[in-house]
Write an enzyme that holds these catalytic residues in place. Structure first.
Site, PDB file in Angstrom:
ATOM      1  N   LYS A   1     -95.636   9.163 -24.160  1.00 31.02           N
ATOM      2  CA  LYS A   1     -94.639   8.675 -25.129  1.00 31.02           C
ATOM      3  C   LYS A   1     -94.868   7.199 -25.441  1.00 31.02           C
ATOM      4  CE  LYS A   1     -91.134   9.826 -22.540  1.00 31.02           C
ATOM      5  NZ  LYS A   1     -91.917  10.430 -21.439  1.00 31.02           N
ATOM      6  N   THR A   2     -95.020   6.412 -24.370  1.00 31.43           N
ATOM      7  CA  THR A   2     -95.247   4.991 -24.597  1.00 31.43           C
ATOM      8  C   THR A   2     -96.589   4.777 -25.292  1.00 31.43           C
ATOM      9  OG1 THR A   2     -93.934   4.508 -22.636  1.00 31.43           O
ATOM     10  CG2 THR A   2     -95.294   2.727 -23.474  1.00 31.43           C
TER      11      THR A   2
ATOM     12  N   ASP B   1     -88.554   2.647 -27.005  1.00 34.42           N
ATOM     13  CA  ASP B   1     -89.020   3.395 -25.828  1.00 34.42           C
ATOM     14  C   ASP B   1     -87.811   3.674 -24.932  1.00 34.42           C
ATOM     15  OD1 ASP B   1     -90.709   4.649 -24.098  1.00 34.42           O
ATOM     16  OD2 ASP B   1     -91.887   2.873 -23.568  1.00 34.42           O
ATOM     17  N   GLU B   2     -87.904   4.666 -24.065  1.00 35.93           N
ATOM     18  CA  GLU B   2     -86.822   4.985 -23.122  1.00 35.93           C
ATOM     19  C   GLU B   2     -85.493   5.159 -23.866  1.00 35.93           C
ATOM     20  OE1 GLU B   2     -87.663   5.441 -20.028  1.00 35.93           O
ATOM     21  OE2 GLU B   2     -89.465   4.257 -19.694  1.00 35.93           O
TER      22      GLU B   2
ATOM     23  N   GLN C   1     -84.910  11.507 -17.588  1.00 40.10           N
ATOM     24  CA  GLN C   1     -85.069  10.185 -16.987  1.00 40.10           C
ATOM     25  C   GLN C   1     -83.909   9.255 -17.332  1.00 40.10           C
ATOM     26  OE1 GLN C   1     -89.151   8.484 -16.836  1.00 40.10           O
ATOM     27  NE2 GLN C   1     -89.717  10.249 -18.063  1.00 40.10           N
TER      28      GLN C   1
ATOM     29  N   ARG D   1     -93.807   8.335 -11.034  1.00 40.34           N
ATOM     30  CA  ARG D   1     -94.574   7.091 -11.183  1.00 40.34           C
ATOM     31  C   ARG D   1     -95.950   7.220 -10.562  1.00 40.34           C
ATOM     32  NH1 ARG D   1     -92.878   6.124 -15.195  1.00 40.34           N
ATOM     33  NH2 ARG D   1     -91.698   8.010 -14.928  1.00 40.34           N
TER      34      ARG D   1
HETATM   35  P1  ATP Z   1     -92.871   7.826 -18.890  1.00 39.54           P
HETATM   36  O1  ATP Z   1     -91.960   8.947 -19.263  1.00 39.54           O
HETATM   37  O2  ATP Z   1     -93.044   7.705 -17.418  1.00 39.54           O
HETATM   38  O3  ATP Z   1     -92.508   6.555 -19.559  1.00 39.54           O
HETATM   39  P2  ATP Z   1     -94.865   8.230 -20.908  1.00 39.54           P
HETATM   40  O4  ATP Z   1     -94.555   9.538 -21.550  1.00 39.54           O
HETATM   41  O5  ATP Z   1     -94.456   7.032 -21.619  1.00 39.54           O
HETATM   42  O6  ATP Z   1     -94.326   8.246 -19.421  1.00 39.54           O
HETATM   43  P3  ATP Z   1     -97.452   7.020 -20.881  1.00 39.54           P
HETATM   44  O7  ATP Z   1     -97.161   5.936 -19.936  1.00 39.54           O
HETATM   45  O8  ATP Z   1     -97.582   6.701 -22.321  1.00 39.54           O
HETATM   46  O9  ATP Z   1     -96.421   8.220 -20.655  1.00 39.54           O
HETATM   47  O10 ATP Z   1     -98.795   7.758 -20.463  1.00 39.54           O
HETATM   48  C1  ATP Z   1     -99.054   8.140 -19.133  1.00 39.54           C
HETATM   49  C2  ATP Z   1    -100.539   7.968 -18.819  1.00 39.54           C
HETATM   50  O11 ATP Z   1    -101.284   8.898 -19.575  1.00 39.54           O
HETATM   51  C3  ATP Z   1    -101.077   6.608 -19.218  1.00 39.54           C
HETATM   52  O12 ATP Z   1    -101.981   6.182 -18.229  1.00 39.54           O
HETATM   53  C4  ATP Z   1    -101.780   6.872 -20.533  1.00 39.54           C
HETATM   54  O13 ATP Z   1    -102.827   5.953 -20.745  1.00 39.54           O
HETATM   55  C5  ATP Z   1    -102.302   8.269 -20.342  1.00 39.54           C
HETATM   56  N1  ATP Z   1    -102.441   9.037 -21.599  1.00 39.54           N
HETATM   57  C6  ATP Z   1    -101.517   9.230 -22.552  1.00 39.54           C
HETATM   58  N2  ATP Z   1    -101.985  10.002 -23.545  1.00 39.54           N
HETATM   59  C7  ATP Z   1    -103.259  10.322 -23.221  1.00 39.54           C
HETATM   60  C8  ATP Z   1    -104.296  11.119 -23.848  1.00 39.54           C
HETATM   61  N3  ATP Z   1    -104.097  11.739 -25.007  1.00 39.54           N
HETATM   62  N4  ATP Z   1    -105.460  11.187 -23.194  1.00 39.54           N
HETATM   63  C9  ATP Z   1    -105.669  10.578 -22.009  1.00 39.54           C
HETATM   64  N5  ATP Z   1    -104.757   9.827 -21.380  1.00 39.54           N
HETATM   65  C10 ATP Z   1    -103.560   9.706 -21.973  1.00 39.54           C
HETATM   66 MG    MG Z   2     -93.144   5.502 -21.088  1.00 42.40          MG
END
Ligand code: ATP
Ligand code: MG
Length: 685
Positions: free
Chosen positions: A37-38, A223-224, A254, A619
């Site tokens: 997402k981020t 975000d969040e 979350q 995490r």
């Molecule tokens: P959270 O809910 O904990 O905030 P999130 O959904 O924001 O998580 P991110 O932090 O954006 O998730 O991504 C998690 C990990 O996955 C990061 O290390 C990111 O670089 C990697 N990632 C995201 N998308 C891809 C992709 N398409 N291919 C490979 N790695 C990815």
């Molecule tokens: Mg995130």
């Protein structure tokens, strides 16, 4: 399309790409932890700039903690080159609010140089206001503070609070609320909740201000999103208006800030407010091993769900999750510290690859000692830095007032510290008088006309204070500035005041020692002045001034240095860990009453604690270790602890127990004993 953005997009999965490219209307990405997402937000910022030609200064990205904002800035910084990123706003909601207030002081009726009251400042003001009628205790003040804070987060203004009040207590709070707001204004001050409330009410009531900000910000990313409260949601809504050019991302599992007014229902409201809302779900987790993800999914399936989400990972199963039972809390801290030490070598990891998460900051104390013992570098988030300590803030305010008597914020901070019986009523009138005359508060105290506005006793008390400060300033001018400052601290008996206000003498002692450390630092800094050629008495005060500025600057720089990717183990609460990821995670204190927290058990909000545990678990990228203690000190006594119910909610075959309790009920014990035997057998092959 520039190659850099093209290759970024190519790395995303089709759904993520769709989310990045959806720029015409409102977009919601709803997905579980670690699904990118981020990453969608950061890539989208680059996409808007590099592909859609939008100026970065028209884009505002908002996230929850300063740490998360820094991380996001860093990630975007890797994609945008130099000028491209110029003017981009990446901040917390509160910083965005602060910037809006700064830009709209006139429209808001504030003077430049307004102060931001931290919760302690606000509490002191409430105490003064509430003490007017009757003696009140700390509990009452806290209750009123939280009722007022909730009203502010729900956009309930003082005029409306009376009709919102549900009982006697709230009626009382409503009356305090009115006076509180009036006094803040008189002090030219805002509190933490005002950072959102003031911008929202301004944009709602002032069409010109609204137009100004809509011209400034064309696209918003949040975000969040699950943790926004009513006023934050309104801020986004007001800023984006009909265009609704925004992307919000979130995960209802979350949501961990209900206690701060966060409304996960905002996710639902969004669909109602914006029927064109484009909802995109992501399902692949790129962060954690299969085992960690399965544990997280199993745990959270115990909560009711509005949205069904599935999450899978192709990172391999990885290691089992270790659960380490310790004799007591000290053994737990010792265990975590010594493991990090050995694991770092075994895994060829860096210190920064480790994070230790816990429910409450107090859990970090023992751990800090153990880490220091092993000389493991660590960074404590949310701990109190030297310069944010109250006694240091007081001392700094004295120093600031000495070198700049026009510093109204400094004046207000210490005019009643130590207590000089100068009440909020007096200060309000003084502030009004000073504003009329265009004078600083300190200068206004010297004016004869003040006697017509205030009772003689109040004038005399103010006079005594300014006379005192003037005296110190003269002595600084006349010779040894440091001696004058030391003399000032003795003369006003700041130490006695610390003793009166501390819950224990040792605390007061430590605080006073901090103040002397500050003065020593100041003295060293003056001696070390590289610009200083020939020390002469008549430039002495300038030297102090320069030295004080240097002190402040050094603090800022040190903090920034700390924020750099320095190689340290991260210590943080589960709340503060949101959005972050670490190869190796330790989750401490998996015990009933700690996680889930006792208050949550009592108020029936265990679901939120489960989400908190879910945040903590997700995490971890490669290894996860859960620790607990059989005994922990509480209220000065060693108490027995029960393992957290969340441990029972994890898939048994994903866990590897160590030192499993032998003091629990015999049935469970036997069952677990057999597990241990089975575990041993498998170990022995
Ligand atoms: P959270 O809910 O904990 O905030 P999130 O959904 O924001 O998580 P991110 O932090 O954006 O998730 O991504 C998690 C990990 O996955 C990061 O290390 C990111 O670089 C990697 N990632 C995201 N998308 C891809 C992709 N398409 N291919 C490979 N790695 C990815
Ligand atoms: Mg995130």
């Amino acid at each position: 399309m520039t190659t850099s953005i093209a290759s970024r997009l190519a790395k995303l999965n089709p759904r993520q790409r769709e989310a990045v490219k959806a720029i015409d209307g409102p977009c919601l990405v709803l997905a579980g932890a670690g699904s990118g997402k981020t990453s969608v937000i950061t890539t989208k910022i680059a996409y808007l700039v590099q592909e859609c030609g939008m100026s970065a200064r028209r884009i505002a990205a908002v996230t929850f903690t300063n740490k998360a904002a820094r991380e996001m800035k860093e990630r975007v910084g890797q994609m945008l080159k130099g000028r491209e990123a110029h003017g981009l706003r990446v901040s917390t909601f509160h910083t965005l609010g602060l910037n809006i207030i700064r830009g709209e002081l006139k429209a808001l009726g504030y003077k430049p140089g307004f102060s931001l009251f931290d919760p302690e400042d606000a509490k002191a003001l409430l105490r003064d206001l509430m003490n007017k009628d009757a003696q009140v205790d700390a509990d009452q003040i806290n209750r009123v503070q939280s009722v007022i804070s909730n009203w502010k987060n729900d956009l309930v203004l003082p005029g409306q609070a009376l009709s919102h009040a549900a009982d006697e207590d709230e009626l009382f709070a409503a009356r305090v609320y009115e006076a509180y707001v009036r006094h803040l204004k008189a002090y030219n001050a805002v509190d933490f909740d005002d950072l959102i409330l003031l911008p929202v009410t301004l944009l709602r009531d002032d069409p010109e201000a609204l137009a100004r900000w809509r011209r400034k910000i064309h696209y918003m990313l949040v975000d969040e999103y699950q943790d926004t409260n009513v006023s934050q949601y309104q801020l986004v809504r007001m800023l984006m208006g009909e265009r609704a050019t925004f992307t919000v991302v979130g995960d209802d599992d979350q949501s961990i800030y209900a206690w701060r007014g966060a409304r996960p229902e905002n996710l639902v409201t969004l669909g109602e407010d914006f029927p064109r809302l484009n909802v995109i779900k992501l399902e692949q987790n790129y962060r954690s091993t299969g085992t960690i993800l399965r544990a997280a999914n199993t745990l959270i399936s115990n909560n009711p769900h509005v949205y069904e989400k599935t999450l899978w990972s192709d990172m391999g199963q990885g290691e089992a999750i270790r659960v380490v039972v310790n004799r007591h809390e000290e053994a737990e801290a010792e265990r975590v510290a010594s493991e990090i030490l050995t694991r770092r070598i075994k895994e060829r990891a860096e210190w920064r690859d480790f994070a230790v998460l816990y429910r409450g900051n107090f859990q970090a104390r023992l751990l800090e000692l153990k880490l220091q013992h092993y000389q493991i570098p660590y960074k404590l988030s949310g701990g109190t830095s030297f310069f944010s300590r109250n006694e240091i803030k007081d001392a700094m305010a004295y120093l600031r007032l000495l070198i700049n008597p026009a510093d109204d914020n400094a004046f207000l901070r210490i005019v009643n510290v130590p207590r000089r019986e100068i009440g909020p009523g007096t200060l309000e009138k003084l502030a009004n008088y000073a504003t009329e005359r265009g004078a600083s508060l300190f200068a206004a105290c010297h004016e004869l006309g003040l006697a017509e506005q205030l009772p003689a006793r109040a004038v005399e008390r103010l006079g005594r204070f300014t006379h005192f400060i003037d005296g110190v300033r003269r002595r600084m001018d006349g010779g040894d500035a440091i001696a004058a400052i030391r003399g000032m601290l003795h003369e006003m008996d700041y130490e006695a005041w610390l003793y009166q206000n501390a819950s224990a003498p040792t605390i007061a002692e430590r605080r006073m020692a901090n103040v002397w450390t500050l003065v020593d630092q100041l003295e060293k800094s003056m001696r070390a002045d590289p610009d200083e050629e020939s020390p002469s008495t008549d430039t002495e005060t300038d030297d102090v001034e320069a030295a004080i500025s240097r002190l402040v600057l050094r603090d800022i720089l040190e903090q920034q240095a700390e924020e750099d990717d320095s190689d340290r183990v991260q210590l943080l609460t589960m709340h503060a860990s949101k959005g972050l990821e670490f190869p190796h995670v330790y989750l401490m204190g998996l015990e009933e009453e700690l996680l889930p927290h006792r208050n949550a058990i009592e108020t029936g909000s265990v679901e939120e604690e489960r989400r908190l545990a879910y945040v903590g678990i997700t995490r971890a990228r490669r290894t996860l270790t859960l620790t607990l203690a059989r005994q922990r000190k509480a209220y000065g006594e060693m108490m027995d602890c029960t393992p957290s119910r969340f441990l029972d909610e994890l898939p048994e075959d994903a866990l590897e127990w160590e030192g499993r309790a032998d003091r629990e009920d015999p049935d469970k014990k036997q069952a677990r004993g057999q597990d241990a035997i089975a575990g041993l057998r498998s170990l022995l092959g």
